[in-house]
Design a protein around this motif. Structure first.
Motif, mmCIF file in Angstrom:
data_model
loop_
_atom_site.group_PDB
_atom_site.id
_atom_site.type_symbol
_atom_site.label_atom_id
_atom_site.label_comp_id
_atom_site.label_asym_id
_atom_site.label_seq_id
_atom_site.Cartn_x
_atom_site.Cartn_y
_atom_site.Cartn_z
ATOM 1 N N VAL A 256 83.917 64.641 33.816
ATOM 2 C CA VAL A 256 83.328 65.877 34.710
ATOM 3 C C VAL A 256 82.242 66.631 33.809
ATOM 4 O O VAL A 256 81.174 67.173 34.365
ATOM 5 C CB VAL A 256 84.244 66.679 35.386
ATOM 6 C CG1 VAL A 256 85.146 66.022 36.537
ATOM 7 C CG2 VAL A 256 85.089 67.272 34.428
ATOM 8 N N ASN B 78 82.363 63.462 40.523
ATOM 9 C CA ASN B 78 82.743 64.661 40.066
ATOM 10 C C ASN B 78 83.809 65.268 40.909
ATOM 11 O O ASN B 78 84.899 65.997 40.142
ATOM 12 C CB ASN B 78 81.656 65.677 40.153
ATOM 13 C CG ASN B 78 81.891 66.763 39.409
ATOM 14 O OD1 ASN B 78 81.719 66.936 38.167
ATOM 15 N ND2 ASN B 78 81.647 68.044 40.151
ATOM 16 N N GLY C 214 87.171 63.842 39.937
ATOM 17 C CA GLY C 214 87.545 64.125 38.762
ATOM 18 C C GLY C 214 88.255 65.569 38.698
ATOM 19 O O GLY C 214 89.210 65.851 37.958
ATOM 20 N N LEU C 215 87.518 66.564 39.322
ATOM 21 C CA LEU C 215 88.056 67.802 39.195
ATOM 22 C C LEU C 215 89.449 67.868 39.977
ATOM 23 O O LEU C 215 90.418 68.700 39.594
ATOM 24 C CB LEU C 215 87.009 68.622 40.006
ATOM 25 C CG LEU C 215 85.809 69.216 39.141
ATOM 26 C CD1 LEU C 215 84.871 69.815 40.206
ATOM 27 C CD2 LEU C 215 85.968 69.659 37.990
ATOM 28 N N SER D 16 83.173 56.284 33.781
ATOM 29 C CA SER D 16 84.172 57.051 34.602
ATOM 30 C C SER D 16 85.167 56.200 34.933
ATOM 31 O O SER D 16 86.472 56.359 35.091
ATOM 32 C CB SER D 16 83.348 57.639 35.608
ATOM 33 O OG SER D 16 82.548 58.657 35.281
#
Length: 173
Positions: free
Chosen positions: A105, A70, A73-74, A131
């Motif tokens: 995300v 996560n 991804g951010l 992902s």
């Protein structure tokens, strides 16, 4: 407070020994978990970066890994926003990358978290597999638009992190 009593010293030594043995057992779980992943060094980096790993079971370690996906991804979504401003000619490919990383995300990570929390590791593994694929899709979108990707390092990093986390989750199957 005076620690001169032999009994007090013995109790402190036993407490210290128990603490060290417990910490060694936790590190052993992390090391054993990471041995079965595509990159044990990346796995160790991910897990040891989070202090919660010291007391986590295998599901907890997997959740720490999902959090790392996560966060990656951010971070990549922020990179995409910056690239849209500095490299407007890449906008079509960057728009596609934004879509796939939002999927990571907003869908893959939450579904993986939920699956781990409810004991359905198979679905968590699928979210991490997705992902990893999304990173490849982003990378490929530049070639489809006749451009060279400025995101190869980030896409490779996401691919690697997601595959390491996927391997951790597989241990729960």
């Amino acid at each position: 407070m005076k620690f001169s009593s032999p009994l007090t010293i013995l109790l402190l030594l036993l407490l210290l020994q128990q603490t060290l043995l417990s910490a060694m057992a936790d590190i052993q779980l992390i090391e054993n978990t990471c041995k079965g992943t595509p990159s044990s060094s990346l796995c160790l980096k991910i897990l040891l970066a989070d202090p919660k790993s010291q007391n986590a079971d295998l599901t907890g370690l997997a959740l720490i890994g999902v959090d790392a996906v996560n966060n990656k991804g951010l971070e990549i979504l922020e990179q995409i926003v910056a690239l849209k401003k500095s490299r407007p000619e890449l906008r079509p490919a960057l728009d596609h990358c934004a879509e796939v990383y939002h999927a990571v995300v907003d869908a893959d990570v939450p579904s993986s978290r939920d699956a781990l929390r409810t004991g359905v590791a198979k679905f968590a593994e699928q979210g991490m597999a997705d992902s990893a694929v999304e990173a490849q899709v982003c990378e490929g979108s530049f070639g489809e638009h006749g451009r060279t990707s400025p995101m190869t390092g980030s896409n490779n990093a996401m691919h690697d992190v997601a595959n390491v986390v996927r391997a951790i989750i597989r241990k729960l199957l």
